[in-house]
Design a protein around this motif. Structure first.
Motif, PDB file in Angstrom:
ATOM      1  N   VAL A 169       1.024  -1.126  -0.095  1.00 23.02           N
ATOM      2  CA  VAL A 169       0.115   0.207  -0.040  1.00 23.02           C
ATOM      3  C   VAL A 169       0.583   1.092   0.097  1.00 23.02           C
ATOM      4  CG1 VAL A 169      -2.153   0.893   1.031  1.00 23.02           C
ATOM      5  CG2 VAL A 169      -1.554  -1.398   1.343  1.00 23.02           C
ATOM      6  N   HIS A 170       0.908   1.987  -1.058  1.00 23.33           N
ATOM      7  CA  HIS A 170       1.316   3.263  -0.870  1.00 23.33           C
ATOM      8  C   HIS A 170       1.041   4.431   0.110  1.00 23.33           C
ATOM      9  CE1 HIS A 170      -1.378   6.336  -3.286  1.00 23.33           C
ATOM     10  NE2 HIS A 170      -1.752   4.692  -3.615  1.00 23.33           N
ATOM     11  N   GLY A 171       1.739   4.818   0.296  1.00 20.93           N
ATOM     12  CA  GLY A 171       1.200   6.309   1.213  1.00 20.93           C
ATOM     13  C   GLY A 171      -0.001   6.931   0.491  1.00 20.93           C
ATOM     14  N   ALA A 172       0.229   8.369   1.436  1.00 23.29           N
ATOM     15  CA  ALA A 172       0.220   9.977   1.482  1.00 23.29           C
ATOM     16  C   ALA A 172      -1.623  10.054   1.003  1.00 23.29           C
ATOM     17  CB  ALA A 172       0.623  10.179  -0.520  1.00 23.29           C
ATOM     18  N   GLY A 173      -2.222   8.204  -0.228  1.00 22.33           N
ATOM     19  CA  GLY A 173      -3.376   8.372   0.016  1.00 22.33           C
ATOM     20  C   GLY A 173      -3.418   8.851  -1.402  1.00 22.33           C
ATOM     21  N   TYR A 174      -3.241  10.310  -1.742  1.00 20.43           N
ATOM     22  CA  TYR A 174      -3.553  11.350  -3.320  1.00 20.43           C
ATOM     23  C   TYR A 174      -1.745  10.757  -3.729  1.00 20.43           C
ATOM     24  CZ  TYR A 174      -4.768  14.361  -6.849  1.00 20.43           C
ATOM     25  OH  TYR A 174      -4.558  14.848  -8.308  1.00 20.43           O
ATOM     26  N   LEU A 175      -1.359   9.499  -4.093  1.00 19.18           N
ATOM     27  CA  LEU A 175      -0.380   9.872  -4.662  1.00 19.18           C
ATOM     28  C   LEU A 175      -0.454   8.020  -5.923  1.00 19.18           C
ATOM     29  CD1 LEU A 175       3.542   9.211  -2.590  1.00 19.18           C
ATOM     30  CD2 LEU A 175       2.379   7.469  -4.874  1.00 19.18           C
ATOM     31  N   GLN A 176       0.892   8.310  -6.791  1.00 16.45           N
ATOM     32  CA  GLN A 176      -0.024   7.545  -7.823  1.00 16.45           C
ATOM     33  C   GLN A 176       2.078   6.228  -7.767  1.00 16.45           C
ATOM     34  OE1 GLN A 176      -1.015   9.187 -12.125  1.00 16.45           O
ATOM     35  NE2 GLN A 176      -1.304   7.191 -12.551  1.00 16.45           N
ATOM     36  N   ASN A 177       1.475   5.266  -7.730  1.00 14.61           N
ATOM     37  CA  ASN A 177       2.895   4.557  -7.448  1.00 14.61           C
ATOM     38  C   ASN A 177       2.417   3.282  -8.365  1.00 14.61           C
ATOM     39  OD1 ASN A 177       4.920   4.266  -6.508  1.00 14.61           O
ATOM     40  ND2 ASN A 177       4.548   2.589  -5.759  1.00 14.61           N
ATOM     41  N   MET A 197      -0.686  -1.640  -5.440  1.00 17.23           N
ATOM     42  CA  MET A 197      -2.535  -1.124  -5.925  1.00 17.23           C
ATOM     43  C   MET A 197      -2.158   0.443  -5.906  1.00 17.23           C
ATOM     44  SD  MET A 197      -5.478  -4.300  -5.138  1.00 17.23           S
ATOM     45  CE  MET A 197      -6.527  -3.869  -6.074  1.00 17.23           C
ATOM     46  N   ASP A 198      -3.272   0.915  -6.460  1.00 21.67           N
ATOM     47  CA  ASP A 198      -3.313   2.167  -6.814  1.00 21.67           C
ATOM     48  C   ASP A 198      -4.988   2.168  -6.665  1.00 21.67           C
ATOM     49  OD1 ASP A 198      -1.140   3.876  -7.692  1.00 21.67           O
ATOM     50  OD2 ASP A 198      -1.710   4.234  -9.273  1.00 21.67           O
ATOM     51  N   TYR A 199      -5.337   2.091  -5.122  1.00 20.77           N
ATOM     52  CA  TYR A 199      -5.891   2.323  -4.917  1.00 20.77           C
ATOM     53  C   TYR A 199      -7.511   3.482  -4.724  1.00 20.77           C
ATOM     54  CZ  TYR A 199      -3.751   4.183  -1.052  1.00 20.77           C
ATOM     55  OH  TYR A 199      -2.356   4.707  -0.211  1.00 20.77           O
ATOM     56  N   ARG A 200      -8.047   2.799  -4.446  1.00 17.92           N
ATOM     57  CA  ARG A 200      -8.893   4.974  -4.592  1.00 17.92           C
ATOM     58  C   ARG A 200      -8.909   6.074  -3.881  1.00 17.92           C
ATOM     59  NH1 ARG A 200     -15.595   2.054  -4.435  1.00 17.92           N
ATOM     60  NH2 ARG A 200     -14.164   0.446  -3.398  1.00 17.92           N
ATOM     61  N   ALA A 201      -8.354   7.240  -4.026  1.00 22.72           N
ATOM     62  CA  ALA A 201      -7.770   7.982  -3.363  1.00 22.72           C
ATOM     63  C   ALA A 201      -6.550   8.379  -4.122  1.00 22.72           C
ATOM     64  CB  ALA A 201      -7.734   7.805  -2.129  1.00 22.72           C
ATOM     65  N   SER A 202      -6.023   7.369  -4.703  1.00 20.99           N
ATOM     66  CA  SER A 202      -4.949   7.753  -5.873  1.00 20.99           C
ATOM     67  C   SER A 202      -5.335   8.842  -6.764  1.00 20.99           C
ATOM     68  CB  SER A 202      -4.158   6.882  -6.194  1.00 20.99           C
ATOM     69  OG  SER A 202      -4.160   5.363  -5.243  1.00 20.99           O
ATOM     70  N   LYS A 203      -3.448   9.457  -7.045  1.00 19.66           N
ATOM     71  CA  LYS A 203      -3.534   9.797  -7.949  1.00 19.66           C
ATOM     72  C   LYS A 203      -3.813   9.861  -9.349  1.00 19.66           C
ATOM     73  CE  LYS A 203      -0.540  14.040  -8.831  1.00 19.66           C
ATOM     74  NZ  LYS A 203       0.849  14.684  -8.483  1.00 19.66           N
ATOM     75  N   GLY A 255       3.630   2.155   4.361  1.00 16.40           N
ATOM     76  CA  GLY A 255       4.058   2.549   5.861  1.00 16.40           C
ATOM     77  C   GLY A 255       3.130   4.553   5.743  1.00 16.40           C
ATOM     78  N   SER A 256       3.078   5.419   6.661  1.00 16.66           N
ATOM     79  CA  SER A 256       2.469   6.441   6.534  1.00 16.66           C
ATOM     80  C   SER A 256       0.707   6.052   5.628  1.00 16.66           C
ATOM     81  CB  SER A 256       3.067   8.044   5.704  1.00 16.66           C
ATOM     82  OG  SER A 256       1.909   8.977   5.798  1.00 16.66           O
ATOM     83  N   TYR A 257       0.130   6.269   5.173  1.00 23.38           N
ATOM     84  CA  TYR A 257      -0.840   5.888   4.581  1.00 23.38           C
ATOM     85  C   TYR A 257      -1.483   4.407   4.600  1.00 23.38           C
ATOM     86  CZ  TYR A 257      -5.916   7.254   2.977  1.00 23.38           C
ATOM     87  OH  TYR A 257      -7.270   6.621   2.394  1.00 23.38           O
ATOM     88  N   GLY A 258       0.241   3.585   4.005  1.00 27.59           N
ATOM     89  CA  GLY A 258       0.043   2.307   3.966  1.00 27.59           C
ATOM     90  C   GLY A 258       0.005   2.007   5.641  1.00 27.59           C
ATOM     91  N   GLY A 259       0.935   2.287   5.832  1.00 26.41           N
ATOM     92  CA  GLY A 259       0.459   2.050   7.509  1.00 26.41           C
ATOM     93  C   GLY A 259      -0.737   2.001   8.694  1.00 26.41           C
ATOM     94  N   PHE A 260      -1.916   2.910   7.889  1.00 23.59           N
ATOM     95  CA  PHE A 260      -3.175   3.134   8.487  1.00 23.59           C
ATOM     96  C   PHE A 260      -4.280   1.790   7.710  1.00 23.59           C
ATOM     97  CE2 PHE A 260      -6.641   5.229   6.125  1.00 23.59           C
ATOM     98  CZ  PHE A 260      -7.389   4.602   7.258  1.00 23.59           C
ATOM     99  N   MET A 261      -3.735   2.177   5.938  1.00 26.60           N
ATOM    100  CA  MET A 261      -4.658   1.020   6.211  1.00 26.60           C
ATOM    101  C   MET A 261      -4.186  -0.621   6.018  1.00 26.60           C
ATOM    102  SD  MET A 261      -6.564   1.731   3.345  1.00 26.60           S
ATOM    103  CE  MET A 261      -7.345   0.023   3.601  1.00 26.60           C
ATOM    104  N   THR A 262      -2.676  -1.098   6.109  1.00 24.11           N
ATOM    105  CA  THR A 262      -2.342  -2.040   6.906  1.00 24.11           C
ATOM    106  C   THR A 262      -3.095  -2.031   8.297  1.00 24.11           C
ATOM    107  OG1 THR A 262      -0.177  -1.967   6.308  1.00 24.11           O
ATOM    108  CG2 THR A 262      -0.496  -3.032   7.588  1.00 24.11           C
ATOM    109  N   PHE A 263      -4.065  -1.559   9.628  1.00 22.33           N
ATOM    110  CA  PHE A 263      -4.157  -1.456  10.675  1.00 22.33           C
ATOM    111  C   PHE A 263      -5.655  -1.802   9.752  1.00 22.33           C
ATOM    112  CE2 PHE A 263      -1.350   1.877  12.791  1.00 22.33           C
ATOM    113  CZ  PHE A 263      -1.025   0.312  14.332  1.00 22.33           C
TER     114      PHE A 263
END
Length: 561
Positions: free
Chosen positions: A340-348, A376-382, A427-435
Motif C-alpha cells: 500500500v503506497h503512502g500519502a493517499g493522493y499519490l500514484q505509484n 495497487m493504486d487504490y481509490r484516493a490515488s492520483k 508506510g504512513s497512509y499505507g501503515g494506516f491501511m495495514t491496520f
C-alpha cells in the motif's frame, strides 16, 4: 496573523505608523495597540485600531476589538488563512462584531496571483476555508475590486493539485485547469467570461506551458492509460491534442526559449530520472544522460506487469503493478503480499521510476523467495480523476479496503494466490491501511507491517484531514469510522508496527496509543519496533535494513505455513 501586513496597510490608509515602541520596530511586529485616524468624505473621521497578530498578545488583541463598528481582516496571499486568523475571527464572533471585510495583502508574493504581460491586469485564485470552493477572479485595479470569473465547487473537497492558471499573450484571455468535468482539463475564458474546454476525456492534464504566441499549450498527459505519461501539445484554436513524446514515463519538462524544443525529464521502472530533448513537433528523442552504473545495468530486475483489477463496486478497474515469477509452478499456491503506497493522493502504478524504489527492490526479493506481490493504486490515488480521488470522503479506509480485497480475490482466481496466506504492508497512509486490513478484514489478511501509521485521524494534520473528513467537531462519525484504533479489538493476525520516534509528520504517539490499546485488549502476536533517530522519512541505512528485515521475517514466519 503575525506578519500579514496590518501595520503596513494601516500606514497606507492613514499615513500613520502605529508601531511606536522601539521593540516593535526592532522585531518587526506589533506588541501594543496602535491608533490611527483618517478623514472620510462628508467630514467624518475613521478611527483605526491596529491589533497585534502574534498568539502571545491575544489578550491585547481582544481588548482592542471591544466596541468596534467594523473589522478589517488582513490575510497575506502568500500565507493564507493561519491559526491566528481563525482565532481572531472566533473572538470577533464572541464579541458580536457582525460587520467585516477582508484585505488580501502581499499578492505580489503569492503563487495564486497572475499578471498579464503588459502589467495592466491581474487574476487571483481564492479558496474557501473548508476547501469546497475555489474561485478565479480578475482584479479591477482602478476600482480595487475583484470580479469573479470562475467557480469550482466540490461536495468533498477541491483538489490542491492541477490548479494552475494564467493569461495568454493577448493579455485578455484567461486559461486555467479545472476538474469540473470529473478530470483535470484545460480551459480558456475570454474577457466576457465565456469559457471553452480545450481538452476532454478520461485522462488528466497538468503542468501547462504555453508557447510565445499562445497558439499551443504543452502539458503532461496520460491519455493512453492512467500510468503512462507523455508531453501533449494542444492547439488553442480547436483543441486538437497529440502526444509529442513516446517515452511513457515523462516526469516534467521545459519549453526551450526559442519554443522549438522540449527538455524532458523521464524515467522507467528501473531507470532513475534522465534528461532528453525532443522537437515540439515530435520525432526522434535525443537522450542526454544515463546515470546508471555498469553493475546496476547488469542486474536482471523483475519487470512489473501493469494490470487492471476489476472492482466489485463497479466502475473503473484498480490499476496495479504485479510482481511474480516468470514461470509459475503448476498446481502451486503462492503466498500473497499486498503493498500500500503512502500519502493517499499519490500514484505509484506508473511507467516512471517509483517513489517507492526501495520497496520495489524488496518486491524482487519477495518474488525470488516464492511470493507474488500486488501494488495497487487504490481509490484516493492520483491520476484517475475527481471521483476516484474523493471516493474516500467521510470514509477513509473503506473503499480502499474493498479495492485490496478485490486484489486478493483476483490473485487467488487468476494467479494461483494462496487465500490462506495473505500479508500486507506499507508506510504512513499505507501503515494506516495495514491496520484497517488486519482489523476490518481479519478473515482475509493474516499478517501485516504498519510503518509510521496513523491510528486516530483526530490527531493528524488539520490541513490534510479536514479536506477528507471535515473536522472532528462537525463530523465526529467520519473520524470514528475512519480511525483504526476504533477497530483494534478485531485484530487476530500477526502485526508489526514500525515508527520513527522523532517523526514530525505522523507523530510517534500514534503507534504508542495503538500499542497501549493492544495491551489493554490483551492481544498477542504483535510487536512495536521504534527507531530513535528517525523522522517520517528515514535517513539511516541501518534503520531501513532493520525495518525490512523485520518485515521479511514476519512474512517468512507466518505466510509459509
Amino acid at each position: 496573523h503575525i506578519d500579514h501586513g496590518k501595520t503596513t496597510l494601516t500606514r497606507a490608509l492613514t499615513g500613520v505608523d502605529t508601531d511606536r515602541l522601539k521593540e516593535e520596530k526592532a522585531r518587526g511586529i506589533s506588541i501594543e495597540l496602535g491608533y490611527a485616524y483618517a478623514p472620510l468624505p462628508g467630514g467624518a473621521r475613521l478611527g483605526v485600531i491596529d491589533v497585534p497578530g502574534h498568539e502571545k498578545f491575544i489578550r491585547t488583541m481582544a481588548s482592542g476589538v471591544t466596541g468596534i463598528d467594523l473589522a478589517l481582516l488582513v490575510v497575506a496571499a502568500d500565507d493564507g488563512i493561519m491559526p491566528q486568523t481563525r482565532e481572531h475571527l472566533a473572538i470577533l464572533e464572541l464579541l458580536g462584531v457582525r460587520r467585516a471585510c477582508v484585505a488580501l495583502t502581499k499578492i505580489d508574493r503569492a503563487d495564486a496571483v497572475r499578471w498579464t504581460a503588459d502589467g495592466k491586469q491581474a487574476a487571483v485564485m481564492l479558496r474557501a476555508v473548508d476547501n469546497k470552493d475555489r474561485w478565479i477572479a480578475t482584479i479591477d485595479l482602478g476600482a480595487a475590486k475583484l470580479k469573479p470569473m470562475h467557480r469550482l465547487t466540490d461536495e468533498a473537497w477541491v483538489n490542491y493539485d492541477n490548479t494552475d492558471f494564467g493569461w495568454l499573450p493577448d493579455n485578455r484571455t484567461l486559461w486555467y485547469l479545472s476538474e469540473e468535468s470529473g478530470y483535470s482539463h484545460l480551459y480558456t475564458m475570454d474577457a466576457n467570461g465565456q469559457a471553452r474546454a480545450l481538452t476532454k476525456g478520461k485522462w488528466e492534464a497538468g503542468d501547462v506551458q504555453w508557447n510565445y504566441e499562445g497558439t499551443t499549450a504543452y502539458m503532461l498527459c496520460n491519455r493512453k492509460n492512467p500510468g503512462t505519461y507523455e508531453v501533449c501539445a494542444v492547439n488553442a484554436k480547436d483543441g486538437a491534442t497529440s502526444e509529442v513524446t513516446g517515452l511513457e514515463g515523462v516526469e516534467r519538462f521545459a519549453l526551450s526559449p526559442d519554443n522549438r524544443k522540449l527538455l524532458v525529464h523521464y524515467s522507467s521502472s528501473y531507470v532513475p530520472t534522465q534528461l532528453a530533448t525532443v522537437s515540439v513537433n515530435g520525432g526522434a528523442v535525443a537522450r542526454l544522460t544515463d546515470t546508471r552504473t555498469a553493475e546496476y545495468k547488469q542486474r536482471e530486475w523483475i519487470q512489473p506487469e501493469y494490470v487492471a483489477v476489476p472492482s466489485s463496486d463497479g466502475g473503473d478497474p484498480v490499476w496495479s503493478k504485479l510482481y511474480r515469477p516468470a514461470k509459475m509452478e503448476a498446481g502451486k499456491r503462492y503466498p500473497i503480499v499486498m503493498f500500500v503506497h503512502g500519502a493517499g493522493y499519490l500514484q505509484n502504478t506508473t511507467k516512471r521510476f517509483p517513489t517507492y524504489f526501495r520497496e520495489q527492490m524488496f518486491h524482487n526479493l519477495l518474488v525470488e523467495r516464492g511470493y507474488i506481490v500486488l501494488d495497487m493504486d487504490y481509490r484516493a490515488s492520483k491520476g484517475y480523476g475527481r471521483d476516484w480521488r474523493t471516493a474516500i470522503y467521510r470514509q477513509m479506509g473503506h473503499p480502499e479496503l474493498t479495492d485490496y480485497k478485490d486484489g486478493v480475490n483476483w490473485l487467488v482466481q487468476n494467479l494461483q494466490g494462496d487465500p490462506q496466506n495473505v500479508g500486507i504492508y506499507g508506510g504512513s497512509y499505507g501503515g494506516f491501511m495495514t491496520f484497517m486490513a488486519l482489523m476490518r478484514a481479519p478473515e482475509m489478511f493474516k499478517s501485516g507491517a504498519a510503518l509510521r501509521p496513523v491510528t486516530d485521524w483526530t490527531s493528524y494534520n488539520h490541513e490534510y484531514t479536514a479536506n477528507i473528513l471535515n473536522t472532528p467537531d462537525l463530523d465526529p462519525q467520519a473520524y470514528k469510522i475512519s480511525s483504526p484504533i476504533e477497530y483494534a479489538e478485531n485484530l487476530r493476525g500477526n502485526l508489526l508496527i514500525g515508527h520513527g520516534m522523532v517523526d514530525d509528520n505522523v507523530f510517534y504517539q500514534d503507534s504508542v496509543r495503538m500499542a497501549q490499546r493492544l495491551i489493554e485488549l490483551r492481544k498477542d502476536n504483535w510487536e512495536l519496533a521504534s527507531y530513535p533517530l528517525e523522522r517520517h522519512a528515514y535517513t539511516q541505512p541501518e534503520s531501513w535494513f532493520d525495518q525490512y528485515r523485520r518485515i521479511f521475517k514476519l512474512f517468512e514466519r507466518t505466510l509459509k505455513q
